[in-house]
Design a protein around this motif. Structure first.
Motif, PDB file in Angstrom:
ATOM      1  N   SER A   5       0.648  34.338  12.477  1.00 19.95           N
ATOM      2  CA  SER A   5       1.973  34.108  13.069  1.00 19.95           C
ATOM      3  C   SER A   5       3.106  34.293  12.061  1.00 19.95           C
ATOM      4  CB  SER A   5       2.051  32.700  13.679  1.00 19.95           C
ATOM      5  OG  SER A   5       2.070  31.716  12.667  1.00 19.95           O
ATOM      6  N   ASN A   6       2.802  34.103  10.777  1.00 23.31           N
ATOM      7  CA  ASN A   6       3.904  34.171   9.803  1.00 23.31           C
ATOM      8  C   ASN A   6       3.643  35.087   8.605  1.00 23.31           C
ATOM      9  OD1 ASN A   6       2.142  32.557   8.308  1.00 23.31           O
ATOM     10  ND2 ASN A   6       3.083  30.677   9.051  1.00 23.31           N
ATOM     11  N   GLU A  16       6.201  37.659   7.643  1.00 17.10           N
ATOM     12  CA  GLU A  16       7.360  37.218   6.869  1.00 17.10           C
ATOM     13  C   GLU A  16       7.083  37.350   5.359  1.00 17.10           C
ATOM     14  OE1 GLU A  16       9.974  33.151   6.629  1.00 17.10           O
ATOM     15  OE2 GLU A  16       8.597  33.344   8.312  1.00 17.10           O
TER      16      GLU A  16
END
Lengths: 139, 110
Positions: free
Chosen positions: B23-24, B27
């Motif tokens: 999900s991250n 980033e």
């Protein structure tokens, strides 16, 4: 037998919820944190692969995760309703080939005692992963 | 997950904390590849605050390493927690990266 079943959307933001459920069941089986972490990783990788490959990244599809804690084993069954996966084509990559990605299946097979993909009828795949509980577990 | 960057002499420090998963990890990838695009001389990734990392996090670090080495930069990892070290061991990547026990030793020789 103790068991749980949860359904989450194929949204990576929900992976944490699956991890928490898996960790909780493994803790009920008396597993130490080191061992639990690895099983959590294996189930998380399986869910990530469903999102990535069965659903091509779509975040609004269904993933059903069932956990079963028995006398000697803990097992997790993941059901998706996406593209069918030919079990023989799911192979870990050669680790000597240094490239990003492709490690998930390696992690699953390395951590769990068995990893079995099955055709689930009209749509999707069932994945069952089992791990024998350590003999010297607490709880 | 939190990610912060700061310049420390010749190196750019990337501090990651929390859980890194699918999900991250994009980033983290954006941060690392952004620095590689600028061809910073050295990237130090401090993983001391990372409580969980999956294969997408590992893949992101592999990509960062390859991009940085591609222009002759340095890419170092520091302060792996036991949980993260377990995942690196599983991927047999501990010999591929320059891994340091703490940030101070990771900065030596830069």
């Amino acid at each position: 037998m103790r068991r749980f079943q949860i359904e989450v959307p194929s949204d990576p933001a929900f992976l944490r919820m699956v991890r928490t459920a898996v960790d909780t069941l493994c803790a009920m089986g008396g597993m130490e944190e080191d061992g639990r972490c690895m099983i959590v990783l294996a189930v998380d990788e399986a869910c990530s692969n469903i999102i990535r490959h069965s659903y091509d990244g779509a975040a609004d599809k269904r993933i059903i995760c069932e956990g079963r804690l028995e006398e000697e084993t803990v097992s997790f069954i993941l059901r998706d309703f996406g593209k069918k996966v030919e079990p023989s084509r799911i192979q870990p990559r050669d680790l000597a080939d240094l490239r990003p990605g492709g490690l998930g299946v390696h992690f699953m097979r390395k951590v769990m005692d068995s990893v079995e993909f099955e055709d689930c009828g009209a749509a999707g795949t069932c994945l069952t992963m089992r791990k024998r509980l350590p003999a010297n577990r607490g709880g | 997950m939190q990610i912060e960057t700061k310049v420390m002499g010749k190196a750019t420090l990337v501090q990651v904390s929390g859980e890194v998963d699918m999900s991250n990890s994009p980033e983290v990838r954006d941060t690392l590849l952004g620095l590689a695009k600028k061809k910073v001389p050295a990237i130090l990734v401090d993983l001391g605050g990372v409580t969980y990392m999956d294969s997408s996090g590992i893949a992101t670090l592999v990509e960062g390493l390859q991009e940085t080495l591609g222009y002759g930069g340095k890419f170092r990892l520091a302060s792996l927690t036991p949980k993260v070290k377990q995942v690196f061991d599983l991927a047999r990547l501990t010999d591929v990266f320059e891994i340091f026990s703490d940030l101070a030793s990771a900065q030596e020789g830069l």
